[in-house]
Design a protein around this motif. Structure first.
Motif, PDB file in Angstrom:
ATOM      1  N   CYS A  92     -28.826 -25.388  29.191  1.00 13.34           N
ATOM      2  CA  CYS A  92     -30.179 -25.865  29.458  1.00 13.34           C
ATOM      3  C   CYS A  92     -30.676 -25.150  30.712  1.00 13.34           C
ATOM      4  N   MET A  93     -31.986 -25.045  30.853  1.00  9.76           N
ATOM      5  CA  MET A  93     -32.529 -24.263  31.959  1.00  9.76           C
ATOM      6  C   MET A  93     -33.780 -24.910  32.531  1.00  9.76           C
ATOM      7  N   VAL A  94     -33.972 -24.698  33.818  1.00  8.22           N
ATOM      8  CA  VAL A  94     -35.197 -25.090  34.510  1.00  8.22           C
ATOM      9  C   VAL A  94     -35.559 -23.949  35.452  1.00  8.22           C
ATOM     10  N   ILE A 137     -44.139 -24.065  36.016  1.00  5.79           N
ATOM     11  CA  ILE A 137     -42.748 -24.495  35.949  1.00  5.79           C
ATOM     12  C   ILE A 137     -42.306 -24.384  34.497  1.00  5.79           C
ATOM     13  N   GLN A 138     -40.995 -24.280  34.262  1.00  5.12           N
ATOM     14  CA  GLN A 138     -40.507 -24.052  32.907  1.00  5.12           C
ATOM     15  C   GLN A 138     -39.189 -24.776  32.679  1.00  5.12           C
ATOM     16  N   GLY A 139     -38.902 -25.044  31.413  1.00  5.57           N
ATOM     17  CA  GLY A 139     -37.654 -25.688  31.043  1.00  5.57           C
ATOM     18  C   GLY A 139     -37.381 -25.493  29.567  1.00  5.57           C
ATOM     19  N   GLY A 140     -36.095 -25.531  29.190  1.00  4.46           N
ATOM     20  CA  GLY A 140     -35.755 -25.356  27.785  1.00  4.46           C
ATOM     21  C   GLY A 140     -34.262 -25.204  27.587  1.00  4.46           C
ATOM     22  N   PHE A 141     -33.901 -24.579  26.466  1.00 10.17           N
ATOM     23  CA  PHE A 141     -32.502 -24.398  26.090  1.00 10.17           C
ATOM     24  C   PHE A 141     -32.250 -22.938  25.731  1.00 10.17           C
ATOM     25  N   GLN A 145     -25.690 -20.151  36.137  1.00  6.81           N
ATOM     26  CA  GLN A 145     -26.327 -18.867  36.387  1.00  6.81           C
ATOM     27  C   GLN A 145     -27.692 -19.044  37.038  1.00  6.81           C
ATOM     28  N   PHE A 146     -28.060 -18.069  37.842  1.00  8.20           N
ATOM     29  CA  PHE A 146     -29.421 -17.914  38.330  1.00  8.20           C
ATOM     30  C   PHE A 146     -29.944 -16.595  37.779  1.00  8.20           C
ATOM     31  N   TYR A 165     -32.628 -21.448  36.615  1.00 10.54           N
ATOM     32  CA  TYR A 165     -31.265 -21.941  36.818  1.00 10.54           C
ATOM     33  C   TYR A 165     -30.743 -22.419  35.474  1.00 10.54           C
ATOM     34  N   LEU A 166     -29.565 -21.930  35.058  1.00 15.32           N
ATOM     35  CA  LEU A 166     -28.975 -22.281  33.772  1.00 15.32           C
ATOM     36  C   LEU A 166     -27.702 -23.083  33.992  1.00 15.32           C
TER      37      LEU A 166
END
Length: 201
Positions: free
Chosen positions: A160-162, A130-134, A191-192, A178-179
């Motif tokens: 931000c994104m996950v 899994i991922q997340g960030g900016f 956005q996807f 997903y942004l």
């Protein structure tokens, strides 16, 4: 330090000790310099073993705001650098060229921009993560209907994104993101992104 004949044994011994101390200090400096060089070499080798550079590209699916509700399918492509902090955690930064567009009042609005994501990946179980960030977005240009040109201005945005994905030991990577825009603007949009990447180094 230079030593001269003094006629006494005491002075000769003192001069010999001073010369010996000077040579020992010089040797210690040389050894210290060699150790520093070796340390940097080892650190660089470890960094190289735990980091990778790759290329990626994929599809954008976005819903532009400001009465633009058409879903557009466009693309993004660029480079990424990732560093394995541990067996579970990976840090990754990217530089992407992105194109997205939508229909507005029987005309097409096109946004070309550079995207700079910075994110962390957590590997749940190989090969899934899994991922997340900016992400920062810098517009290159916009082409749109003249009727709305005055209300749509160039500006830098961020999101931000996950997401999630899976990566293989061969370097192949497939990810879904997903942004969500952080600040509201006329060109901010949800956005996807679906991306395929591969390590080249």
């Amino acid at each position: 330090m230079r030593c001269f004949e003094s006629g006494t044994l005491f002075v000769k011994v003192r001069c010999e000790r001073a010369n010996h101390t000077k040579k020992r200090k010089q040797a210690m400096k040389i050894v210290g310099g060699v150790l520093v060089v070796l340390l940097f070499c080892v650190a660089g080798e470890l960094m190289a073993q735990r980091s990778n550079v790759g290329i990626k590209g994929g599809l954008n699916v976005s819903e532009l705001s400001s009465e633009i509700v058409n879903v557009a399918q466009n693309y993004h492509a660029g480079l990424y650098v990732k560093y394995d902090v541990s067996k579970k955690w990976t840090l990754q930064t990217e530089g992407l060229y992105s194109l997205r567009s939508a229909e507005y009042d029987q005309s097409t609005i096109t946004i070309r921009e550079m995207q700079f994501p910075v994110l962390a990946k957590y590997h749940i179980a190989k090969p899934i993560y899994i991922q997340g960030g900016f992400q920062a977005e810098v517009p290159l240009d916009k082409a749109y209907n003249e009727d709305v040109s005055k209300s749509l201005q160039k500006h830098m945005t961020s999101s931000c994104m996950v997401g999630a994905g899976f990566s293989l030991p061969s370097g192949f990577d497939l990810s879904f993101r997903y942004l969500q825009p952080i600040q509201s603007s006329q060109f901010s949009d949800r956005q996807f992104q679906i991306s395929v990447g591969f390590d080249i180094y």
